[in-house]
Design an enzyme around this catalytic site. Structure first.
Site, mmCIF file in Angstrom:
data_model
loop_
_atom_site.group_PDB
_atom_site.id
_atom_site.type_symbol
_atom_site.label_atom_id
_atom_site.label_comp_id
_atom_site.label_asym_id
_atom_site.label_seq_id
_atom_site.Cartn_x
_atom_site.Cartn_y
_atom_site.Cartn_z
ATOM 1 N N ARG A 294 19.736 7.899 -6.479
ATOM 2 C CA ARG A 294 20.050 6.939 -5.186
ATOM 3 C C ARG A 294 21.149 7.473 -4.271
ATOM 4 O O ARG A 294 21.266 7.351 -3.110
ATOM 5 C CB ARG A 294 20.651 5.558 -5.581
ATOM 6 N N TYR A 434 12.060 4.589 -0.931
ATOM 7 C CA TYR A 434 12.078 5.147 -2.485
ATOM 8 C C TYR A 434 13.317 4.982 -3.362
ATOM 9 O O TYR A 434 14.435 5.106 -2.385
ATOM 10 C CB TYR A 434 11.356 6.513 -2.755
ATOM 11 N N GLU A 435 13.452 5.062 -4.385
ATOM 12 C CA GLU A 435 14.478 4.896 -5.346
ATOM 13 C C GLU A 435 14.967 3.455 -5.062
ATOM 14 O O GLU A 435 16.250 3.167 -5.328
ATOM 15 C CB GLU A 435 15.653 5.974 -5.186
ATOM 16 N N GLY A 436 14.164 2.488 -4.726
ATOM 17 C CA GLY A 436 14.734 1.225 -4.522
ATOM 18 C C GLY A 436 14.842 0.843 -3.050
ATOM 19 O O GLY A 436 15.786 1.341 -2.465
ATOM 20 N N GLN A 441 18.631 -2.810 -2.343
ATOM 21 C CA GLN A 441 19.932 -2.180 -2.612
ATOM 22 C C GLN A 441 21.025 -3.371 -2.140
ATOM 23 O O GLN A 441 22.093 -3.643 -2.691
ATOM 24 C CB GLN A 441 20.099 -0.961 -1.583
#
Length: 592
Positions: A294, A434-436, A441
């Site tokens: 992230r 991506y990555e959340g 977030q």
């Protein structure tokens, strides 16, 4: 065709004049004098601009191809990857016990920005490997670390993370991939994963997949998820490669951007896997990789904006269009350059002030990670945990916004592939997802991170801002231009937090409906703090008789712009938050 020149001077300014790295009590920082860091950054800049950047458009145009179960990367990628590997760039901040160079994470971050700006899709191959390396390094057994890490450090073997399934994105408790225990202590992994970056390619001898799966008979939902090491090729006891494991690529995803990276559907058919960490504690191990990823994705956001800005600034100075309303600046030519027009300058100043503030923010975040790992500073760990969703969410939202703003400077040429500006916007877009995804977030920030450890870390951040203002007040111009706007923005942020406390308990939607605005508010306050710190450092250099006056004066003027034109956005976000959830939740689902 776009170009890229690494911002070495600006990075050196952040490292040595804002962060004062050699004065910090962090292991390895005393070695980071300006000559040493300058040499590393200059060399990284050369490989980025001379090797990686020319391949960016190649990767975008060619993409990856699947042939008989093997993914072929774009022309030149393999040779460039060999050059990266041979130069030791993949091992920069890895553990010397496994062949790494042992430099601080901060230096890996600085070099990483250059390589992402030069070729984001290419850099993902080694970037994901670094994340997998970190997860194994933190949670693996001594045997696992000895078996996998040396070749991952050098990228002879690369790594991936396998989370997402066709029916299961953010809600990982819904995953169906199964792990069947075997008598020899291994597991048979069966299932399908999608959106797996660098899942299959031709640039390394082996690929070490980290796969989330549920052990049969384990708890339901997220509590039953475990993490497994699943190599593409089995690794023999002597380190040599053995038989092909039961993992294969099913397809390459057709994507909007990052065409040079092989984003794959991966099929696991009773593949042999090895438990990483503890049974049913897979998310804990995976988040070692996710948190690093992230931060890296936040870096991707501003790094794409940085290279887009560089090219837009060049174009604005080169392209002749119209006349300056105050008088011709190029009287011998048919028109003045675009840069004379106030709206072009506004656009470029938006980009420049964001990019330089974001760079300082991410370098500071990397410094907090070093403080935790190398100096045992638990407060730094709490602070970077709080900042991670802000770095990821705010910087990628704004990074995409300013990549498209750079495209706008080109007018119609920005929309034509010949000029290459659309690639920056297309590549930057994935970083918001991506990555959340960024909405997640924001929920993580408001729903979890604000209350973490009883609110200790957010209160520490507010105190950090307050202390900076108190300790640096006294100069009338600095107070008015930097400290007063920072104080007002910080008060807005605190008022938003108070609204959540007073209303969120009665109706959680009041907090969640304002979470996205809060994430952006906090991002602006963080960049405001970075700009105040940079302006203070720049003024100190000017007062000390710095030879490059133009650099420091430009730095202060850019910071002044951010404080006057960007930081007041906190008032807008506070007004939205104070409006509550009623307007957000007013419609019945059928009425959308």
């Amino acid at each position: 065709m776009p170009t890229y020149t690494a911002p070495v001077k600006d990075m050196q300014f952040v490292l040595h004049e804002m962060l004062n790295v050699t004065e910090q009590d962090v292991e390895g920082y005393s070695d980071l004098d300006a000559d040493f860091t300058g040499a590393i950054l200059e060399e990284a800049g050369k490989i980025s601009s001379e090797v990686l950047q020319p391949l960016n458009v190649v990767g975008d145009a060619e993409g990856c191809t699947l042939e008989n179960g093997v993914v072929r990367t774009p022309t030149g990628f393999k040779e460039a990857f060999d050059q990266m590997r041979d130069g030791g760039w993949t091992a920069l901040d890895c553990d010397p016990e496994y062949g790494g160079q042992g430099l601080p994470y901060l230096m890996g971050t600085a070099v990483g920005e250059m390589m992402v700006s030069a070729n984001m899709a290419f850099n993902m191959y080694q970037g994901l490997t670094h994340g997998a390396y970190s997860a194994i390094h933190a949670h693996g057994t001594d045997e696992q670390k000895a078996k996998y890490l040396p070749n991952m450090v050098t990228c002879q073997w690369t790594g991936t993370m396998n989370l997402t399934e066709p029916h299961c994105g953010t809600d990982l408790g819904l995953m169906r991939t199964k792990a069947a225990p075997q008598e020899d202590g291994t597991y048979k992994i069966s299932g399908q994963k999608i959106f797996i970056s660098a899942g299959e390619h031709d640039m390394s001898e082996n690929i070490i997949h980290l796969v989330l799966a549920k052990i049969e008979g384990g708890p339901e939902g997220i509590k039953g998820v475990s993490l497994f090491i699943v190599p593409k090729f089995m690794v023999n006891d002597d380190g040599s490669l053995g038989a092909r494991n039961g993992v294969a690529v099913g397809n390459i995803e057709e994507k909007m951007g990052i065409h040079g990276n092989s984003t794959c559907v991966m099929n696991y058919d009773e593949a042999t896997g090895y438990l990483l960490g503890t049974e049913h504690k897979g998310m804990r191990a995976m988040f070692t990789m996710m948190n690093e990823a992230r931060l890296g994705v936040g870096l991707q956001g501003y790094a794409q904006a940085a290279v887009a800005y560089e090219n837009a600034a060049w174009y604005a100075n080169d392209r002749l269009q119209g006349r300056d309303v105050t008088g011709a600046k190029n009287p011998d030519g048919p028109a003045d350059p675009l840069i004379v027009h106030p709206d072009i300058r506004r656009n470029l100043m938006d980009q420049k002030s964001f990019v330089e503030g974001a760079r300082a923010f991410v370098f500071w975040g990397a410094n907090l990670i070093d403080r935790h790992h190398r100096a045992g500073d638990d407060d730094a760990d709490g602070l970077i945990s709080l900042m991670t969703p802000v770095i990821k969410g705010f910087l990628t939202d704004k990074g995409f916004e300013y990549a498209t703003a750079a495209q706008q400077v080109y007018g119609g040429h920005g929309y034509i592939e010949e000029w290459g500006m659309s690639q920056f916007a297309r590549d930057a877009r994935i970083a918001m997802i991506y990555e959340g995804a960024n909405g997640v977030q924001a929920l993580d920030l408001v729903g979890r991170k604000l209350a973490q450890d009883g609110g200790k870390h957010v209160m520490a951040f507010f105190e950090m801002v307050k202390s900076f203002i108190k300790e640096n007040s006294g100069d009338e111009a600095f107070d008015k231009e930097f400290l007063e706007p920072l104080k007002a923005a910080s008060k807005d942020l605190q008022a938003a937090g108070m609204y959540f406390m007073q209303n969120g308990m009665k109706n959680p939607n009041h907090a969640l409906a304002g979470s996205y605005d809060f994430m952006h508010m906090m991002g602006h306050v963080c960049l405001g703090l970075m700009w105040a710190r940079m302006a203070k450092a720049a003024q100190a250099s000017l007062d000390g008789g710095a030879s490059d006056k133009a650099f420091y004066e430009t730095k202060i003027a850019t910071g002044r712009y951010y404080m006057a034109r960007q930081l007041p956005a906190t008032a807008m976000h506070l007004a939205r938050i104070n409006s509550g959830a009623d307007t957000v939740m007013a419609l019945e689902a059928a009425n959308f």
